[in-house]
Scaffold this active site. Structure first.
Site, PDB file in Angstrom:
ATOM      1  CG  HIS A 195       2.113   0.300   4.502  1.00  0.00           C
ATOM      2  ND1 HIS A 195       1.777  -0.648   5.464  1.00  0.00           N
ATOM      3  CD2 HIS A 195       0.976   1.020   4.258  1.00  0.00           C
ATOM      4  CE1 HIS A 195       0.500  -0.494   5.792  1.00  0.00           C
ATOM      5  NE2 HIS A 195      -0.006   0.508   5.062  1.00  0.00           N
ATOM      6  CG  HIS A 229      -4.136   2.801  -0.414  1.00  0.00           C
ATOM      7  ND1 HIS A 229      -5.114   2.052   0.202  1.00  0.00           N
ATOM      8  CD2 HIS A 229      -3.347   3.284   0.591  1.00  0.00           C
ATOM      9  CE1 HIS A 229      -4.931   2.083   1.509  1.00  0.00           C
ATOM     10  NE2 HIS A 229      -3.871   2.830   1.773  1.00  0.00           N
ATOM     11  CG  HIS A 234      -4.246   7.228   3.179  1.00  0.00           C
ATOM     12  ND1 HIS A 234      -4.654   7.188   4.494  1.00  0.00           N
ATOM     13  CD2 HIS A 234      -3.803   5.986   2.889  1.00  0.00           C
ATOM     14  CE1 HIS A 234      -4.469   5.979   4.982  1.00  0.00           C
ATOM     15  NE2 HIS A 234      -3.960   5.222   4.027  1.00  0.00           N
ATOM     16  CG  ASP A 279      -2.109  -0.826   1.151  1.00  0.00           C
ATOM     17  OD1 ASP A 279      -2.190  -1.634   0.213  1.00  0.00           O
ATOM     18  OD2 ASP A 279      -2.981  -0.703   2.033  1.00  0.00           O
TER      19      ASP A 279
END
Length: 263
Positions: A219, A125, A129, A74
């Site tokens: 990540h 994603h 965010h 991510d």
């Protein structure tokens, strides 16, 4: 080191300050409000596929028979992504990348192209965010459309998958995702690599939680994560796992827009 969105810095009031709580909440039912989150397991997606799809074939890995697991990353691309791609190429492992738009896709377009060119699944994603359950339907749609359009311009392929930030989703997000042609993908394994740069600890956490049909969340923007990847891959291969992308994990089924997938 490139400047990261404020949500990604330590301490991160919008992202990591609640990361421990939100990681648990993201995997609990219900997630938010009075919404009950109905998820579909990869094995169910495979079982529901048509016989014609079985006869047509869907690649070298048959996850109905093989012990499959999906490695996902991510919040990239980042300064660490090129090294990660080198590792994946050397290990012959495909991954699924859920990319952020602002300061990521727009900063590293060449890495987005490389991800697609080397056979990885490129997904969204969101753009910035933002927690989708806290914003308006119009804003949700913008958060989903902008990275998809950017990825399609760079790779020629519109994403079919997205991962909601912090795993926060609800009926409104499902509806808009379906209208935008996107399935939602959660996870079953988290190393909480936003909390530590200890690569050995990240490796142990992943190995402790991994199981067949698992979806690993990492990540690639944190400095401890990419150095942990070779050990994770080698250890899971020794246990008999085969690494696949999320679409390969579902095959011969296909990701259905508006559906939430989680092992």
């Amino acid at each position: 080191m490139p400047s990261l969105p404020w949500k990604m810095k330590r301490p991160l009031p919008g992202f990591h300050a609640v990361a421990t709580i939100s990681a648990a909440v993201a995997l609990a039912l219900p997630l938010t409000g009075c919404t009950t989150l109905h998820t579909t397991a990869p094995s169910a997606a495979r079982a529901d596929a048509e016989d014609a799809a079985l006869r047509a074939g869907f690649g070298a890995v048959d996850c109905r028979k093989a012990k499959c697991i999906a490695l996902t990353f991510d919040a990239g691309p980042s300064e660490h992504s090129a090294r990660l791609l080198d590792i994946l190429k050397e290990k012959k492992v495909p991954a699924t990348f859920f990319l952020l738009g602002k300061r990521h896709i727009e900063k590293y377009p060449e890495l987005v192209r490389r991800m697609a060119a080397e056979g990885h699944e490129v997904a969204s994603h969101t753009w910035d965010h933002r927690i989708l359950t806290r914003i308006s339907p119009k804003e949700i749609r913008e958060e989903l459309r902008r990275p998809d359009e950017a990825i399609e311009r760079l790779t020629g392929q519109k994403p079919t998958l997205m991962r909601p930030p912090q795993g926060r989703t609800d009926d409104t997000v499902h509806r808009i995702a379906r209208e935008e042609g996107l399935a939602e993908v959660l996870w079953s394994v988290t190393a909480k690599d936003y909390q530590t740069d200890d690569s050995a600890l990240i490796t142990r956490r992943v190995l402790q939680q991994s199981s067949r049909d698992g979806i690993i969340l990492l990540h690639d923007l944190y400095p401890g994560t990419v150095p942990a990847v070779p050990g994770i891959i080698d250890a899971l291969k020794e246990r008999g796992y085969v690494f696949v992308t999320v679409p390969q994990l579902l095959a011969p089924g296909k990701a259905e827009p508006g559906t939430v997938y989680r092992p």
